[in-house]
Write a protein that holds these residues in place. Sequence first.
Motif, short mmCIF file in Angstrom:
data_model
loop_
_atom_site.label_atom_id
_atom_site.label_comp_id
_atom_site.label_asym_id
_atom_site.label_seq_id
_atom_site.Cartn_x
_atom_site.Cartn_y
_atom_site.Cartn_z
N THR A 1 23.06 40.77 52.75
CA THR A 1 21.96 40.29 51.74
C THR A 1 21.07 39.23 52.22
O THR A 1 21.61 38.25 52.69
N VAL A 2 19.83 39.54 52.31
CA VAL A 2 19.05 38.60 53.07
C VAL A 2 17.96 37.93 52.22
O VAL A 2 17.12 38.74 52.03
N PHE A 3 17.72 36.73 52.04
CA PHE A 3 16.72 36.10 51.06
C PHE A 3 15.48 35.67 51.94
O PHE A 3 16.09 34.63 52.71
N VAL A 4 14.43 35.81 51.95
CA VAL A 4 13.48 35.54 52.60
C VAL A 4 12.15 34.84 51.70
O VAL A 4 11.92 35.24 50.69
N PRO A 5 11.60 33.96 52.30
CA PRO A 5 10.34 33.55 51.33
C PRO A 5 9.20 34.70 51.36
O PRO A 5 9.15 35.36 52.19
N GLN A 6 8.35 34.26 50.68
CA GLN A 6 7.08 35.42 50.36
C GLN A 6 6.32 35.37 51.66
O GLN A 6 5.57 36.30 52.06
N SER A 7 6.36 34.22 52.47
CA SER A 7 5.56 34.21 53.69
C SER A 7 6.20 35.00 55.08
O SER A 7 5.50 34.87 55.78
N ALA A 8 7.53 35.38 54.97
CA ALA A 8 8.01 36.04 56.02
C ALA A 8 7.16 37.07 56.40
O ALA A 8 6.79 38.00 55.65
N PRO A 9 6.88 37.22 57.85
CA PRO A 9 6.15 38.41 58.45
C PRO A 9 6.97 39.58 58.29
O PRO A 9 7.82 39.93 58.20
N ASP A 10 5.86 40.71 57.68
CA ASP A 10 6.33 41.94 57.44
C ASP A 10 6.99 42.65 58.62
O ASP A 10 7.98 43.45 58.33
N VAL A 11 6.46 42.20 59.74
CA VAL A 11 7.23 42.99 60.98
C VAL A 11 8.85 42.50 60.96
O VAL A 11 9.53 43.36 61.39
N LYS A 12 9.11 41.37 60.83
CA LYS A 12 10.40 41.03 60.67
C LYS A 12 11.21 41.50 59.54
O LYS A 12 12.43 42.00 59.41
N VAL A 13 10.67 41.35 58.05
CA VAL A 13 11.25 42.10 56.96
C VAL A 13 11.53 43.55 57.17
O VAL A 13 12.58 44.01 56.71
N ARG A 14 10.64 44.28 57.62
CA ARG A 14 10.92 45.70 57.90
C ARG A 14 11.98 45.90 58.70
O ARG A 14 12.94 47.00 58.47
N ARG A 15 12.18 45.02 59.95
CA ARG A 15 13.31 45.47 60.74
C ARG A 15 14.62 44.90 60.11
O ARG A 15 15.72 45.52 60.53
N ILE A 16 14.62 43.94 59.22
CA ILE A 16 15.91 43.64 58.66
C ILE A 16 16.30 44.75 57.58
O ILE A 16 17.39 45.26 57.68
N GLU A 17 15.33 45.48 56.89
CA GLU A 17 15.78 46.37 56.18
C GLU A 17 16.08 47.58 56.88
O GLU A 17 17.11 48.37 56.76
N ALA A 18 15.56 47.79 58.08
CA ALA A 18 15.92 48.84 58.88
C ALA A 18 17.29 48.76 59.56
O ALA A 18 18.14 49.78 59.81
#
Length: 307
Positions: free
Chosen positions: A92-109
């Motif tokens: 489970t990964v908690f990120v701030p709202q400012s986290a780049p979408d390119v990174k968030v999408r890869r975390i989810e992938a």
Amino acid sequence: MLDRTDVQAAAARIAGRVRRTPLMPPSDRDAVWLKCEFLQHCGVFKTRGAFNRQLAGLETGEIGDAGVVVASGGNAGLAQAFAARDLGIRATVFVPQSAPDVKVRRIEAYGADVVRVGSEYAEAYDAAVAFGERTGAALAHAYDQLEVAAGAGTLAEEILEDEPSIDTIVVAVGGGGLYAGVAASALGRARVVAVEPELCPTLHSALEAGRPVDVAVAGVAADSLGARRLGDLAFSALEKEPPTSVLVTDDEIMDARSSLWSEFRVPSETGAAAAYAALLSGRYVPEDAERVAVVVCGANTDPATLG
């Protein structure tokens, strides 16, 4: 206290799980070695610490069905999610709202659950700690944890094995996990130059104050170097042997990022370009015949912005 034996133990534990990244020798136009950690799994050095943290937790039984939880501006979350998928662990990964979408999408992938909380890393961290206490998930700190920092330090072991004559290793600093690991590995063998953006100078401020202090977080590299306070492991390392502390501007970071792409075709994110910016800008000028290695450690960026 982190020391080289911890780094060496990490190297043995993660062998076969991470890539041994190349050390690019100097060119005619640039008299530094580049440690190409952007070629690491997930494009970032944090994969080393993620595997070391999770494997150690599995060995001790600390990591169970609830898995691991981490707070991250992006890269630590990527690394922990990648390692967890490889090891069959829930993440489970908690990120701030400012986290780049390119990174968030890869975390989810990679199969991790992502929760956006707050405007900066510190708020995501508080939420991650609370989640761990509630669920039993083991906390994997983004930088201030012995296993994480020791894993990061394994890249310095590789640098000094590949080129034992290196005098100086230049690293970018956010919370200081990479710096702490490199300093532990290099102690007595090479000096360390710690480079930070002027707009989030955790290590520089700790040196001035004589203790870790909170700093304001802003600028182009805040997503990866935007810790509010230097970690305790990094502060212990600088007390043992103070590094050369260098601050660079946002413009200098962006110039270095452009240069890494145009000269070497290195797709560096802004935080990863900070170390190189110290040399390109002249903020750090090596002595004659000084042999310098620069760690380039993040490739999670939008290629369209490279120019």
